[in-house]
Scaffold this motif. Structure first.
Motif, PDB file in Angstrom:
ATOM      1  N   SER A 136       3.787   7.893  50.072  1.00 35.11           N
ATOM      2  CA  SER A 136       4.450   7.088  51.098  1.00 35.11           C
ATOM      3  C   SER A 136       5.966   7.078  50.915  1.00 35.11           C
ATOM      4  CB  SER A 136       3.908   5.657  51.096  1.00 35.11           C
ATOM      5  OG  SER A 136       4.209   5.010  49.874  1.00 35.11           O
ATOM      6  N   PHE A 137       6.440   7.416  49.714  1.00 37.59           N
ATOM      7  CA  PHE A 137       7.885   7.427  49.455  1.00 37.59           C
ATOM      8  C   PHE A 137       8.644   8.315  50.450  1.00 37.59           C
ATOM      9  CE2 PHE A 137      11.675   9.191  47.493  1.00 37.59           C
ATOM     10  CZ  PHE A 137      12.355   8.052  47.122  1.00 37.59           C
ATOM     11  N   PRO A 138       8.210   9.569  50.707  1.00 41.63           N
ATOM     12  CA  PRO A 138       8.968  10.407  51.657  1.00 41.63           C
ATOM     13  C   PRO A 138       9.025   9.836  53.076  1.00 41.63           C
ATOM     14  CG  PRO A 138       7.488  11.775  50.372  1.00 41.63           C
ATOM     15  CD  PRO A 138       7.149  10.347  50.065  1.00 41.63           C
ATOM     16  N   PHE A 139       8.037   9.060  53.457  1.00 47.46           N
ATOM     17  CA  PHE A 139       8.037   8.502  54.805  1.00 47.46           C
ATOM     18  C   PHE A 139       8.990   7.314  54.921  1.00 47.46           C
ATOM     19  CE2 PHE A 139       3.930  10.609  54.443  1.00 47.46           C
ATOM     20  CZ  PHE A 139       4.025  11.475  55.525  1.00 47.46           C
ATOM     21  N   PHE A 140       9.077   6.508  53.870  1.00 51.38           N
ATOM     22  CA  PHE A 140       9.958   5.340  53.905  1.00 51.38           C
ATOM     23  C   PHE A 140      11.393   5.680  53.521  1.00 51.38           C
ATOM     24  CE2 PHE A 140       5.808   3.179  53.208  1.00 51.38           C
ATOM     25  CZ  PHE A 140       5.808   2.432  54.377  1.00 51.38           C
ATOM     26  N   LEU A 180      14.663  14.214  51.574  1.00 55.44           N
ATOM     27  CA  LEU A 180      15.158  15.485  52.094  1.00 55.44           C
ATOM     28  C   LEU A 180      16.431  15.954  51.403  1.00 55.44           C
ATOM     29  CD1 LEU A 180      14.393  15.091  55.881  1.00 55.44           C
ATOM     30  CD2 LEU A 180      13.267  16.611  54.248  1.00 55.44           C
ATOM     31  N   ASN A 181      17.184  15.036  50.797  1.00 58.49           N
ATOM     32  CA  ASN A 181      18.368  15.447  50.048  1.00 58.49           C
ATOM     33  C   ASN A 181      17.993  16.254  48.807  1.00 58.49           C
ATOM     34  OD1 ASN A 181      20.261  14.403  51.789  1.00 58.49           O
ATOM     35  ND2 ASN A 181      20.351  12.431  50.741  1.00 58.49           N
ATOM     36  N   ASN A 182      16.879  15.915  48.181  1.00 54.80           N
ATOM     37  CA  ASN A 182      16.434  16.674  47.015  1.00 54.80           C
ATOM     38  C   ASN A 182      14.928  16.528  46.833  1.00 54.80           C
ATOM     39  OD1 ASN A 182      16.329  18.248  44.780  1.00 54.80           O
ATOM     40  ND2 ASN A 182      17.966  17.176  43.704  1.00 54.80           N
ATOM     41  N   PRO A 183      14.149  17.292  47.587  1.00 58.45           N
ATOM     42  CA  PRO A 183      12.692  17.174  47.485  1.00 58.45           C
ATOM     43  C   PRO A 183      12.144  17.637  46.141  1.00 58.45           C
ATOM     44  CG  PRO A 183      13.307  19.006  48.899  1.00 58.45           C
ATOM     45  CD  PRO A 183      14.561  18.262  48.582  1.00 58.45           C
ATOM     46  N   ARG A 184      12.919  18.415  45.402  1.00 51.65           N
ATOM     47  CA  ARG A 184      12.452  18.890  44.094  1.00 51.65           C
ATOM     48  C   ARG A 184      12.265  17.722  43.131  1.00 51.65           C
ATOM     49  NH1 ARG A 184      17.045  22.423  44.936  1.00 51.65           N
ATOM     50  NH2 ARG A 184      16.311  24.282  45.985  1.00 51.65           N
ATOM     51  N   ILE A 185      13.132  16.740  43.217  1.00 54.35           N
ATOM     52  CA  ILE A 185      13.029  15.582  42.320  1.00 54.35           C
ATOM     53  C   ILE A 185      11.716  14.841  42.588  1.00 54.35           C
ATOM     54  CG2 ILE A 185      14.064  13.362  41.685  1.00 54.35           C
ATOM     55  CD1 ILE A 185      15.614  15.794  40.699  1.00 54.35           C
ATOM     56  N   TRP A 186      11.374  14.661  43.864  1.00 53.03           N
ATOM     57  CA  TRP A 186      10.103  14.012  44.204  1.00 53.03           C
ATOM     58  C   TRP A 186       8.938  14.838  43.686  1.00 53.03           C
ATOM     59  CZ3 TRP A 186       5.884  15.618  47.003  1.00 53.03           C
ATOM     60  CH2 TRP A 186       4.934  14.644  47.300  1.00 53.03           C
ATOM     61  N   THR A 187       9.029  16.163  43.828  1.00 53.15           N
ATOM     62  CA  THR A 187       7.954  17.040  43.368  1.00 53.15           C
ATOM     63  C   THR A 187       7.788  16.954  41.861  1.00 53.15           C
ATOM     64  OG1 THR A 187       8.481  18.531  45.197  1.00 53.15           O
ATOM     65  CG2 THR A 187       7.067  19.396  43.467  1.00 53.15           C
ATOM     66  N   ILE A 188       8.890  16.891  41.134  1.00 57.34           N
ATOM     67  CA  ILE A 188       8.824  16.734  39.674  1.00 57.34           C
ATOM     68  C   ILE A 188       8.195  15.392  39.328  1.00 57.34           C
ATOM     69  CG2 ILE A 188      10.248  16.382  37.610  1.00 57.34           C
ATOM     70  CD1 ILE A 188      12.146  18.532  38.805  1.00 57.34           C
ATOM     71  N   ALA A 189       8.624  14.331  39.999  1.00 55.17           N
ATOM     72  CA  ALA A 189       8.063  12.996  39.736  1.00 55.17           C
ATOM     73  C   ALA A 189       6.566  12.976  40.027  1.00 55.17           C
ATOM     74  CB  ALA A 189       8.786  11.949  40.577  1.00 55.17           C
ATOM     75  N   TYR A 190       6.163  13.569  41.141  1.00 56.29           N
ATOM     76  CA  TYR A 190       4.741  13.604  41.495  1.00 56.29           C
ATOM     77  C   TYR A 190       3.954  14.402  40.464  1.00 56.29           C
ATOM     78  CZ  TYR A 190       0.444  14.073  44.117  1.00 56.29           C
ATOM     79  OH  TYR A 190      -0.873  14.017  44.488  1.00 56.29           O
ATOM     80  N   GLY A 191       4.458  15.565  40.095  1.00 52.19           N
ATOM     81  CA  GLY A 191       3.751  16.426  39.153  1.00 52.19           C
ATOM     82  C   GLY A 191       3.557  15.782  37.796  1.00 52.19           C
ATOM     83  N   PHE A 192       4.610  15.204  37.247  1.00 58.86           N
ATOM     84  CA  PHE A 192       4.489  14.575  35.925  1.00 58.86           C
ATOM     85  C   PHE A 192       3.614  13.330  35.961  1.00 58.86           C
ATOM     86  CE2 PHE A 192       8.298  17.017  34.517  1.00 58.86           C
ATOM     87  CZ  PHE A 192       7.750  17.529  33.358  1.00 58.86           C
TER      88      PHE A 192
END
Length: 185
Positions: A93-97, A103-115
């Motif tokens: 839900s973080f990307p929606f809110f 969108l400024n840095n989706p890699r950071i979200w992907t790293i957070a999700y993965g770990f």
């Protein structure tokens, strides 16, 4: 364990795709104002969740049918799912809110999700292998909930919050892996 492997491969693919496309590439619109990365999210996450749910239900059914299940009550059988569902609800839900921060840095979200995903799932697998009862809420969910409240509810700089959280998630997973390995050595 198969769903863990499939989910990890999916997260790695998303990470590489975001690396190739770059954040500016993700901001370009497709038809009907849908971001390209959203297609990945809309396809991978529901399929991963449905696959994990489907295989888990099949495993529970087969264990009950064979009489090899560990727990007798439905609540105990579903106990590991609570952490997994909360993890996905908060992180997905973080990307929606916080669309701009995402969108400024989706890699950071992907790293957070993965770990975070790896940490929670590894804890559940260790519980299963060691025949111990899993926590109702796994410990990695506490900083995740704090991150979500800060970024989504209190609107504290979401970009900084997800960056700090991804560092905490990585450190937490590395610490947990080191602890587990030392326990087995």
């Amino acid at each position: 364990p198969w769903m863990f492997d499939i989910a990890q491969i999916s997260v790695v693919l998303v990470f590489f795709i975001t690396g190739i496309m770059t954040p500016s590439g993700l901001k370009n619109f497709f038809a009907d104002n849908i971001y390209p990365f959203n297609y990945l999210i809309y396809i991978l996450l529901p399929l991963g969740f449905a696959g994990a749910l489907g295989l888990s239900c099949l495993n529970v059914h087969n264990a009950v049918k064979a009489g090899t299940h560990k727990y007798k009550s439905f609540s105990e059988i579903m106990r590991p799912w609570l952490s997994y569902i909360i993890l996905n609800l908060l992180l997905c839900s973080f990307p929606f809110f916080c669309k701009d921060a995402f969108l400024n840095n989706p890699r950071i979200w992907t790293i957070a999700y993965g770990f975070t995903f790896s940490n929670v799932v590894c804890r559940l697998m260790i519980n299963q292998m060691s025949q111990t009862r899993c926590e109702l809420l796994e410990p990695p969910l506490i900083p995740l909930a704090i991150m979500w409240i800060l970024a989504v509810v209190l609107k504290v700089n979401p970009s900084a919050v997800i960056l700090v959280y991804s560092i905490i998630a990585a450190a937490s997973f590395i610490h947990y892996a080191y602890t587990v390995i030392n326990d087995f050595v």
